[in-house]
Design an enzyme around this catalytic site. Structure first.
Site, mmCIF file in Angstrom:
data_model
loop_
_atom_site.group_PDB
_atom_site.id
_atom_site.type_symbol
_atom_site.label_atom_id
_atom_site.label_comp_id
_atom_site.label_asym_id
_atom_site.label_seq_id
_atom_site.Cartn_x
_atom_site.Cartn_y
_atom_site.Cartn_z
ATOM 1 N N ARG A 75 0.857 -1.188 0.000
ATOM 2 C CA ARG A 75 0.000 0.000 0.000
ATOM 3 C C ARG A 75 0.889 1.232 0.000
ATOM 4 N NH1 ARG A 75 -3.254 -2.772 -1.922
ATOM 5 N NH2 ARG A 75 -4.954 -3.823 -0.850
ATOM 6 N N ASP A 99 5.547 0.096 -6.548
ATOM 7 C CA ASP A 99 4.410 -0.365 -7.335
ATOM 8 C C ASP A 99 3.120 0.311 -6.886
ATOM 9 O OD1 ASP A 99 3.375 -2.264 -9.366
ATOM 10 O OD2 ASP A 99 2.307 -3.136 -7.671
ATOM 11 N N GLU A 104 -2.856 7.473 -6.299
ATOM 12 C CA GLU A 104 -2.686 6.767 -7.570
ATOM 13 C C GLU A 104 -3.646 7.314 -8.607
ATOM 14 O OE1 GLU A 104 -2.718 2.536 -7.043
ATOM 15 O OE2 GLU A 104 -0.926 2.599 -5.825
ATOM 16 N N HIS A 123 1.151 -0.433 -10.260
ATOM 17 C CA HIS A 123 0.335 -1.234 -9.350
ATOM 18 C C HIS A 123 0.005 -2.596 -9.966
ATOM 19 C CE1 HIS A 123 -2.628 -0.790 -5.772
ATOM 20 N NE2 HIS A 123 -2.248 -2.036 -5.900
ATOM 21 N N ALA A 125 2.227 -5.454 -9.239
ATOM 22 C CA ALA A 125 3.069 -6.469 -8.591
ATOM 23 C C ALA A 125 2.302 -7.753 -8.295
ATOM 24 C CB ALA A 125 3.681 -5.907 -7.313
#
Length: 162
Positions: A75, A99, A104, A123, A125
């Site tokens: 996070r 990531d 975001e 994002h 991973a």
């Protein structure tokens, strides 16, 4: 996976008594600072809770060795991005692979974009070859449990945050 590469893996978890999960050593949360000071790679894979928000802040970044890399696949809010950018700019840590971000997508104005020692991914991973198959298996099993009036598996405890 890191252990297979002959890395010494130190895990930090809220309940170290639950076992190593592939780590050579497992420490409790109260030993996080000492683990950070020893680490060459810090991989964040924790839920976002009140306790973990800005887990990696300016104070903890000062504990890192100058050769340490930070990897965040959990996070974004676990890392204070302003403090991270400053530590990277001052070369107090070696680099970061990110990531996830507090906001975001990552703002186009973020200084992290222009830092050569930072790897930014969108994002993703969690994506593996079999991720969707595993998701469907869990969903299907829980649907069968629900229809049979049985307790569901993998429930989120909203009070704990995960």
């Amino acid at each position: 996976m890191a252990a297979a590469l002959k890395m010494n893996v130190i895990g930090v978890r809220e309940h170290p008594e639950r076992g190593p999960c592939g780590a050579h050593e497992v420490l409790g949360y109260d030993e996080l600072d000492s683990a950070l000071a020893r680490a060459d790679f810090v991989v964040l894979a924790a839920p976002l809770t009140e306790r973990t928000r800005h887990l990696i802040d300016a104070r903890r970044l000062r504990l890192f060795k100058p050769s340490t890399f930070l990897i965040n696949v959990s996070r974004g809010a676990l890392v204070d991005e302003v403090a991270l950018a400053k530590a990277l700019r001052e070369r107090r840590i070696a680099g970061a692979a990110l990531d996830v971000f507090e906001e975001e997508p990552l703002s186009r104005w973020s200084p992290l974009w222009k830092m050569p020692q930072v790897l930014i991914t969108p994002h993703t991973a969690f994506l593996t070859e079999n991720v969707w198959q595993r998701h469907y298996q869990v969903f299907t099993a829980n649907l069968k449990r629900f229809l049979a009036g049985q307790p569901l598996e993998n429930l989120v405890d909203k009070k704990r945050g995960y």
